[in-house]
Design a protein around this motif. Sequence first.
Motif, mmCIF file in Angstrom:
data_model
loop_
_atom_site.group_PDB
_atom_site.id
_atom_site.type_symbol
_atom_site.label_atom_id
_atom_site.label_comp_id
_atom_site.label_asym_id
_atom_site.label_seq_id
_atom_site.Cartn_x
_atom_site.Cartn_y
_atom_site.Cartn_z
ATOM 1 N N UNK A 5 0.784 -1.217 0.000
ATOM 2 C CA UNK A 5 0.000 0.000 0.000
ATOM 3 C C UNK A 5 0.818 1.270 0.000
ATOM 4 N N UNK A 9 -0.120 4.728 -1.852
ATOM 5 C CA UNK A 9 -0.185 6.017 -1.171
ATOM 6 C C UNK A 9 0.681 7.034 -1.923
ATOM 7 N N UNK A 12 -0.989 8.036 -5.113
ATOM 8 C CA UNK A 12 -2.087 8.933 -4.775
ATOM 9 C C UNK A 12 -1.587 10.359 -4.552
ATOM 10 N N UNK A 31 -0.367 15.216 5.738
ATOM 11 C CA UNK A 31 -1.750 14.876 5.401
ATOM 12 C C UNK A 31 -1.956 13.383 5.185
ATOM 13 N N UNK A 32 -1.444 12.864 4.091
ATOM 14 C CA UNK A 32 -1.578 11.434 3.844
ATOM 15 C C UNK A 32 -1.062 10.626 5.033
ATOM 16 N N UNK A 34 -1.255 11.067 8.086
ATOM 17 C CA UNK A 34 -2.139 10.865 9.223
ATOM 18 C C UNK A 34 -2.730 9.458 9.160
ATOM 19 N N UNK A 35 -2.819 8.938 7.951
ATOM 20 C CA UNK A 35 -3.469 7.641 7.778
ATOM 21 C C UNK A 35 -2.539 6.579 7.209
ATOM 22 N N UNK A 36 -1.357 7.010 6.807
ATOM 23 C CA UNK A 36 -0.375 6.057 6.339
ATOM 24 C C UNK A 36 1.031 6.633 6.495
ATOM 25 N N UNK A 37 1.642 6.267 7.592
ATOM 26 C CA UNK A 37 2.963 6.821 7.855
ATOM 27 C C UNK A 37 4.055 6.142 7.056
ATOM 28 N N UNK A 42 11.904 4.752 3.307
ATOM 29 C CA UNK A 42 10.918 3.880 2.676
ATOM 30 C C UNK A 42 10.447 4.468 1.365
ATOM 31 N N UNK A 93 -5.962 -4.500 6.961
ATOM 32 C CA UNK A 93 -4.809 -4.688 7.828
ATOM 33 C C UNK A 93 -5.291 -4.543 9.258
ATOM 34 N N UNK A 95 -6.150 -3.989 12.967
ATOM 35 C CA UNK A 95 -5.765 -2.967 13.919
ATOM 36 C C UNK A 95 -4.698 -3.535 14.845
ATOM 37 N N UNK A 156 -11.563 12.098 5.085
ATOM 38 C CA UNK A 156 -10.501 11.480 5.867
ATOM 39 C C UNK A 156 -10.271 12.276 7.144
#
Lengths: 189, 189
Positions: A5, A9, A12, A31-32, A34-37, A42, A93, A95, A156
Amino acid sequence: MHTMSLSHAILTALLDEDLTGYALAKQFDVSLGFFWQASHQQIYRELKGLHLAGRVNVEEVPQHGKPDKRVYSLTTLGRDMLESWIVDSTRARGAKDELFIKLFNVGSVPVKQITLAIEQRKAEHTRKLELYRKIEMRNYTSPLTLPDRKKGVYLSLLAGIRQEQTALIWCDDALDLLTTVRSNPKVKG
Amino acid sequence: MHTMSLSHAILTALLDEDLTGYALAKQFDVSLGFFWQASHQQIYRELKGLHLAGRVNVEEVPQHGKPDKRVYSLTTLGRDMLESWIVDSTRARGAKDELFIKLFNVGSVPVKQITLAIEQRKAEHTRKLELYRKIEMRNYTSPLTLPDRKKGVYLSLLAGIRQEQTALIWCDDALDLLTTVRSNPKVKG
DNA sequence: AATTTTTATGCAATTAGTTGCATATAGCTC
DNA sequence: GAGCTATATGCAACTAATTGCATAAAAATT
């Protein structure tokens, strides 16, 4: 397989504008992310892979002194990958939250330590909620009149806000209930 | 470093009772696993490591036909590890949720696909909420009178319930707002 | 003038997590 | 009697994520 993912991301993030790895890493921070570090290491690695697979183009921008900029942009292949991922990927995925594992230790470990962990968490939620609220007030006061491409981002943010609120209330309730825990047995009953 | 949380989750599960890898895997499926998923392969590997490090004891129970059972139990070292982890570990593993990345694609990808993803998610939340509620009704109707060592488990469940409720409401709101999205441009504007 | 932050890239090593496979029996259902 | 589910363990290969290190200069701060 449409599993990795981070690459999605990244693609996106490239929908809106062409970016360097560095700029992407910054986007992820605000921003992104916050939901996908993701760390910059990486991101650089992933970009290399995406480029190799033809999902992104690179434009090298020579600079003096600093390393040359590598500005990435989506290819048609990249867009297609993104779209088909949106269609097929379902995999949730699971929690993973340490705090709940800690909670399972109530009754076997001094409660104090666990309430402390909850208080830390509470502070974190407070901080995030404030941040989200700030962003909301700055950019999303009127959701219905937003341009379409901003509506998802808003949603989001809304999810983030509500998650934090829910979590905050829970923290207080948890701290309340934990005041009723007296014993701290260290041996198995 | 107190980072590898699977081992802590395993140690936590062993607080209550001695278990085999197989039984642990099942536990993970029904309670601890709501908040920390792990496959049996992972668990077996981790148990081996914990044993090597002296955090757990093994008792081999010979069986006929089936592979011998290996029943694991906490050692004092294991308990200490768990307790010190509860005290120092803070690291918040960043939320990672694909759905929100998908939402960032609104405006660039057919909305239909994204609403579909939200509907799937909604179904998932509904299923989980029902499951949690069932567990709540079966075991946790009267939180205040619970024995101490059950209070943490209850609080985890409560968190789960509220998270699912919040998420469900959000799903509906999101679906609502997304009905106002008309265009599906596939090219960068 | 010296220090810190920001810009900009990346490798290497390690740890964690997933997926696929393999074995082997008992008991239940169709 | 054929097939499925549950019990019980585990290796191997792969993918993903984290952590630590390294370079190098401009811009901002003290």
